[in-house]
Design a protein around this motif. Structure first.
Motif, PDB file in Angstrom:
ATOM      1  N   LEU A  84       0.804  -1.223   0.000  1.00  0.00           N
ATOM      2  CA  LEU A  84       0.000   0.000   0.000  1.00  0.00           C
ATOM      3  C   LEU A  84       0.837   1.273   0.000  1.00  0.00           C
ATOM      4  O   LEU A  84       0.378   2.315  -0.449  1.00  0.00           O
ATOM      5  N   VAL A  85       2.050   1.204   0.521  1.00  0.00           N
ATOM      6  CA  VAL A  85       2.904   2.393   0.613  1.00  0.00           C
ATOM      7  C   VAL A  85       3.405   2.764  -0.785  1.00  0.00           C
ATOM      8  O   VAL A  85       3.621   1.907  -1.636  1.00  0.00           O
ATOM      9  N   ASP A  86       3.606   4.037  -0.986  1.00  0.00           N
ATOM     10  CA  ASP A  86       4.146   4.533  -2.255  1.00  0.00           C
ATOM     11  C   ASP A  86       5.576   4.000  -2.418  1.00  0.00           C
ATOM     12  O   ASP A  86       6.464   4.369  -1.646  1.00  0.00           O
ATOM     13  N   PRO A  87       5.837   3.128  -3.405  1.00  0.00           N
ATOM     14  CA  PRO A  87       7.163   2.521  -3.531  1.00  0.00           C
ATOM     15  C   PRO A  87       8.264   3.537  -3.852  1.00  0.00           C
ATOM     16  O   PRO A  87       9.405   3.356  -3.422  1.00  0.00           O
ATOM     17  N   ARG A  88       7.927   4.588  -4.560  1.00  0.00           N
ATOM     18  CA  ARG A  88       8.941   5.602  -4.882  1.00  0.00           C
ATOM     19  C   ARG A  88       9.388   6.316  -3.601  1.00  0.00           C
ATOM     20  O   ARG A  88      10.578   6.500  -3.350  1.00  0.00           O
ATOM     21  N   ARG A  89       8.450   6.670  -2.746  1.00  0.00           N
ATOM     22  CA  ARG A  89       8.779   7.330  -1.479  1.00  0.00           C
ATOM     23  C   ARG A  89       9.575   6.372  -0.580  1.00  0.00           C
ATOM     24  O   ARG A  89      10.524   6.779   0.090  1.00  0.00           O
ATOM     25  N   LEU A  90       9.204   5.105  -0.587  1.00  0.00           N
ATOM     26  CA  LEU A  90       9.923   4.103   0.197  1.00  0.00           C
ATOM     27  C   LEU A  90      11.361   3.958  -0.297  1.00  0.00           C
ATOM     28  O   LEU A  90      12.293   3.867   0.501  1.00  0.00           O
ATOM     29  N   TRP A  91      11.559   3.968  -1.615  1.00  0.00           N
ATOM     30  CA  TRP A  91      12.899   3.862  -2.176  1.00  0.00           C
ATOM     31  C   TRP A  91      13.745   5.062  -1.758  1.00  0.00           C
ATOM     32  O   TRP A  91      14.896   4.908  -1.375  1.00  0.00           O
ATOM     33  N   TYR A  92      13.151   6.245  -1.811  1.00  0.00           N
ATOM     34  CA  TYR A  92      13.902   7.440  -1.402  1.00  0.00           C
ATOM     35  C   TYR A  92      14.230   7.406   0.088  1.00  0.00           C
ATOM     36  O   TYR A  92      15.289   7.865   0.501  1.00  0.00           O
ATOM     37  N   ALA A  93      13.339   6.836   0.902  1.00  0.00           N
ATOM     38  CA  ALA A  93      13.574   6.799   2.346  1.00  0.00           C
ATOM     39  C   ALA A  93      14.605   5.742   2.741  1.00  0.00           C
ATOM     40  O   ALA A  93      15.299   5.903   3.752  1.00  0.00           O
ATOM     41  N   THR A  94      14.736   4.685   1.942  1.00  0.00           N
ATOM     42  CA  THR A  94      15.602   3.588   2.376  1.00  0.00           C
ATOM     43  C   THR A  94      16.863   3.399   1.541  1.00  0.00           C
ATOM     44  O   THR A  94      17.865   2.914   2.048  1.00  0.00           O
ATOM     45  N   THR A  95      16.847   3.755   0.268  1.00  0.00           N
ATOM     46  CA  THR A  95      17.959   3.397  -0.608  1.00  0.00           C
ATOM     47  C   THR A  95      18.629   4.594  -1.286  1.00  0.00           C
ATOM     48  O   THR A  95      19.816   4.548  -1.583  1.00  0.00           O
ATOM     49  N   ALA A  96      17.911   5.650  -1.536  1.00  0.00           N
ATOM     50  CA  ALA A  96      18.428   6.767  -2.331  1.00  0.00           C
ATOM     51  C   ALA A  96      19.665   7.403  -1.713  1.00  0.00           C
ATOM     52  O   ALA A  96      20.514   7.943  -2.447  1.00  0.00           O
ATOM     53  N   TRP A  97      19.816   7.350  -0.428  1.00  0.00           N
ATOM     54  CA  TRP A  97      20.969   7.974   0.242  1.00  0.00           C
ATOM     55  C   TRP A  97      22.305   7.383  -0.218  1.00  0.00           C
ATOM     56  O   TRP A  97      23.350   8.019  -0.071  1.00  0.00           O
ATOM     57  N   GLN A  98      22.278   6.188  -0.816  1.00  0.00           N
ATOM     58  CA  GLN A  98      23.515   5.533  -1.238  1.00  0.00           C
ATOM     59  C   GLN A  98      24.105   6.146  -2.515  1.00  0.00           C
ATOM     60  O   GLN A  98      25.254   5.886  -2.844  1.00  0.00           O
ATOM     61  N   PHE A  99      23.329   6.951  -3.216  1.00  0.00           N
ATOM     62  CA  PHE A  99      23.751   7.478  -4.514  1.00  0.00           C
ATOM     63  C   PHE A  99      24.013   8.974  -4.443  1.00  0.00           C
ATOM     64  O   PHE A  99      23.303   9.704  -3.756  1.00  0.00           O
ATOM     65  N   LYS A 100      25.026   9.403  -5.178  1.00  0.00           N
ATOM     66  CA  LYS A 100      25.354  10.821  -5.242  1.00  0.00           C
ATOM     67  C   LYS A 100      24.236  11.585  -5.952  1.00  0.00           C
ATOM     68  O   LYS A 100      23.878  12.689  -5.547  1.00  0.00           O
ATOM     69  N   HIS A 101      23.676  10.991  -6.991  1.00  0.00           N
ATOM     70  CA  HIS A 101      22.559  11.572  -7.736  1.00  0.00           C
ATOM     71  C   HIS A 101      21.418  10.550  -7.751  1.00  0.00           C
ATOM     72  O   HIS A 101      21.274   9.784  -8.715  1.00  0.00           O
ATOM     73  N   PRO A 102      20.571  10.549  -6.713  1.00  0.00           N
ATOM     74  CA  PRO A 102      19.520   9.528  -6.623  1.00  0.00           C
ATOM     75  C   PRO A 102      18.538   9.559  -7.789  1.00  0.00           C
ATOM     76  O   PRO A 102      18.047   8.517  -8.210  1.00  0.00           O
ATOM     77  N   GLU A 103      18.266  10.736  -8.341  1.00  0.00           N
ATOM     78  CA  GLU A 103      17.311  10.829  -9.442  1.00  0.00           C
ATOM     79  C   GLU A 103      17.793  10.051 -10.665  1.00  0.00           C
ATOM     80  O   GLU A 103      16.997   9.476 -11.400  1.00  0.00           O
ATOM     81  N   ALA A 104      19.103  10.008 -10.867  1.00  0.00           N
ATOM     82  CA  ALA A 104      19.663   9.302 -12.014  1.00  0.00           C
ATOM     83  C   ALA A 104      19.643   7.780 -11.808  1.00  0.00           C
ATOM     84  O   ALA A 104      19.736   7.029 -12.779  1.00  0.00           O
ATOM     85  N   ASN A 105      19.554   7.342 -10.572  1.00  0.00           N
ATOM     86  CA  ASN A 105      19.598   5.905 -10.273  1.00  0.00           C
ATOM     87  C   ASN A 105      18.243   5.345  -9.839  1.00  0.00           C
ATOM     88  O   ASN A 105      18.161   4.194  -9.408  1.00  0.00           O
ATOM     89  N   GLU A 106      17.214   6.155  -9.929  1.00  0.00           N
ATOM     90  CA  GLU A 106      15.889   5.718  -9.498  1.00  0.00           C
ATOM     91  C   GLU A 106      15.395   4.555 -10.371  1.00  0.00           C
ATOM     92  O   GLU A 106      15.524   4.587 -11.585  1.00  0.00           O
TER      93      GLU A 106
END
Length: 178
Positions: A17-39
């Motif tokens: 039910l949770v928005d998967p994009r928001r979940l990805w940003y909350a849990t995984t995006a911090w690992q990338f210098k440019h998270p938008e490019a690795n989404e």
């Protein structure tokens, strides 16, 4: 075990039910210098939702079946199943003066409609004073509403007043009276 199934079902349902994009940003995006490019792609997010939904349904059905079995009316087959499961759970190492008793067996059976009664105890008395000896304790399991539903739990171990260290307890179950 049933509680774990319910927890997994609810967790997977929430992930569905949770928005998967928001979940990805909350849990995984911090690992990338440019998270938008690795989404991940939209298809990847959709697949994640589908897999989580299928898992939630699977664990939910398993939890419902397990719960229904534990609250269904007592029968000899249900007592036997609970007895064998409790025997596996109770077998193991215990402290020097401990072994499973009525309260631990009652908890391991996990049903309010089963009465556990302490039965006879058999000691191997052929040992000299101060030596450890074999002990067998019998517990009768009986249906509260139906006395014809019975089982017998046997707790065996080597112990005694002067036994050194922990004791290894072997618990077995048999259908019928002790």
């Amino acid at each position: 075990m049933v509680a774990l199934l319910w927890i997994l079902a609810v967790l997977l349902l929430v992930l569905t039910l949770v928005d998967p994009r928001r979940l990805w940003y909350a849990t995984t995006a911090w690992q990338f210098k440019h998270p938008e490019a690795n989404e991940p792609s939209g298809a990847s997010f959709a697949l994640g939702r589908v897999v989580s939904g299928i898992g939630a349904v699977g664990f939910g059905l398993a939890a419902i079946v397990s719960t229904a079995g534990s609250v269904a009316p007592l029968s000899q087959d249900r007592l036997d199943s609970a007895g064998y499961s409790a025997a596996r759970e109770l077998t193991g190492s215990y402290g020097k003066y401990g072994s499973p008793g009525v309260s631990q067996i009652t908890d391991a059976i996990g049903r309010d409609d089963v009465e556990v009664r302490e039965g006879r105890t058999v000691n191997d008395d052929d040992r000299s004073f101060g030596e450890s000896y074999g002990i067998q304790e019998f517990y009768e399991l009986r249906g509260v509403d139906d006395d014809s539903i019975t089982g017998c739990m046997e707790v065996s171990y080597v112990g005694g007043l002067f036994h050194d260290g922990d004791i290894d307890v072997d618990v077995s179950y048999a259908a019928g009276s002790c």
